[in-house]
Design a protein around this motif. Structure first.
Motif, PDB file in Angstrom:
ATOM      1  N   TRP A 145       0.906  -1.148  -0.063  1.00 52.11           N
ATOM      2  CA  TRP A 145       0.056   0.047   0.028  1.00 52.11           C
ATOM      3  C   TRP A 145       1.004   1.395   0.082  1.00 52.11           C
ATOM      4  O   TRP A 145       0.513   2.190  -0.542  1.00 52.11           O
ATOM      5  N   ILE A 198       1.686   1.979  -3.454  1.00 56.82           N
ATOM      6  CA  ILE A 198       0.813   2.515  -4.203  1.00 56.82           C
ATOM      7  C   ILE A 198       0.499   4.292  -3.735  1.00 56.82           C
ATOM      8  O   ILE A 198       0.466   4.866  -4.651  1.00 56.82           O
ATOM      9  N   GLN A 245       3.204   6.352  -5.353  1.00 60.67           N
ATOM     10  CA  GLN A 245       2.779   6.719  -7.104  1.00 60.67           C
ATOM     11  C   GLN A 245       1.636   7.430  -6.990  1.00 60.67           C
ATOM     12  O   GLN A 245       1.583   8.395  -7.832  1.00 60.67           O
ATOM     13  N   VAL A 251       1.835   3.042 -11.135  1.00 59.53           N
ATOM     14  CA  VAL A 251       0.583   2.742 -10.386  1.00 59.53           C
ATOM     15  C   VAL A 251      -0.040   1.494 -10.440  1.00 59.53           C
ATOM     16  O   VAL A 251      -0.308   0.790  -9.655  1.00 59.53           O
ATOM     17  N   ALA A 259       2.072  -1.090  -9.044  1.00 58.31           N
ATOM     18  CA  ALA A 259       2.203  -1.207  -7.677  1.00 58.31           C
ATOM     19  C   ALA A 259       0.685  -1.767  -7.170  1.00 58.31           C
ATOM     20  O   ALA A 259       0.626  -2.468  -6.106  1.00 58.31           O
ATOM     21  N   ARG A 260      -0.362  -1.472  -8.130  1.00 57.09           N
ATOM     22  CA  ARG A 260      -1.639  -1.940  -7.763  1.00 57.09           C
ATOM     23  C   ARG A 260      -1.740  -3.402  -7.924  1.00 57.09           C
ATOM     24  O   ARG A 260      -2.033  -4.445  -6.963  1.00 57.09           O
ATOM     25  N   TYR A 280       0.120  -4.703  -4.785  1.00 50.69           N
ATOM     26  CA  TYR A 280      -0.866  -4.802  -3.573  1.00 50.69           C
ATOM     27  C   TYR A 280      -1.716  -5.845  -3.522  1.00 50.69           C
ATOM     28  O   TYR A 280      -2.093  -6.661  -2.579  1.00 50.69           O
TER      29      TYR A 280
END
Length: 185
Positions: A36, A39, A42, A131, A134-135, A138
């Motif tokens: 998280w 995220i 970013q 993003v 990173a998503r 996560y």
């Protein structure tokens, strides 16, 4: 005496199992927190680009105030935090609003040719890709933790120590799943 050794051995195995499960749950929770954080970094980078983009567009298309104000409003919402579901909703709205800004730019050839605008456009595209990565990270960490928390007999340990499932960072609208096209030819 043999029964005592058997009971001590069984108790030791149960305690070892409890420690292993607990440590696995702690590791999963920390992986979710780390993901998280990625995220969040970013999204902050994305939010930092937006004021420059808005100012650049405003210089060429100042009368497009509604679109510019919406982007600014959503940027502020995105910085206010919230859970994964709330951030997913806000980020989806922000992506749509940014796509609207880039659509406005189509009507202004001078803006499309502006070096500052092109640089911001490239940086925003790069951040959007980060993003997305990173998503994914996560959501993978969230999936692993959720499986550990919900699986039997781990769920007994998770419930006893207050571990809970976490929400995924998802886009609710299928149209939002596509990265906005920000290329100008």
């Amino acid at each position: 005496m043999t029964i005592l050794y058997i009971l001590l051995g069984a108790t030791g195995l149960v305690l070892l199992w409890l420690v292993l499960v607990y440590n696995r749950l702690v590791r999963g929770r920390n992986m979710v927190r780390e993901a998280w954080s990625g995220i969040d970094v970013q999204l902050k980078r994305r939010a930092d680009l937006i004021p420059n983009l808005v100012e650049t567009v405003k210089g060429y298309a100042g009368h497009e105030q509604a679109a510019l104000a919406r982007v600014t409003e959503l940027r502020a919402k995105s910085l206010s935090g919230g859970g994964a579901a709330e951030q997913g909703r806000v980020q989806a709205e922000l992506s749509r609003a940014l796509a609207g800004i880039f659509a406005v730019a189509e009507a202004y050839p001078d803006l499309k040719a502006d070096a500052s605008f092109r640089q911001l456009q490239g940086e925003l595209t790069n951040v959007e890709e980060h993003v997305q990565l990173a998503r994914r990270y996560y959501n993978g960490a969230a999936r692993d933790l959720n499986i550990a928390v919900e699986s039997f007999p781990n769920n007994l340990v998770a419930g006893a120590f207050g571990f809970q499932t976490v929400e995924y960072f998802e886009l609710e609208d299928a149209a939002d799943r596509a990265v906005p096209d920000v290329s100008f030819k």
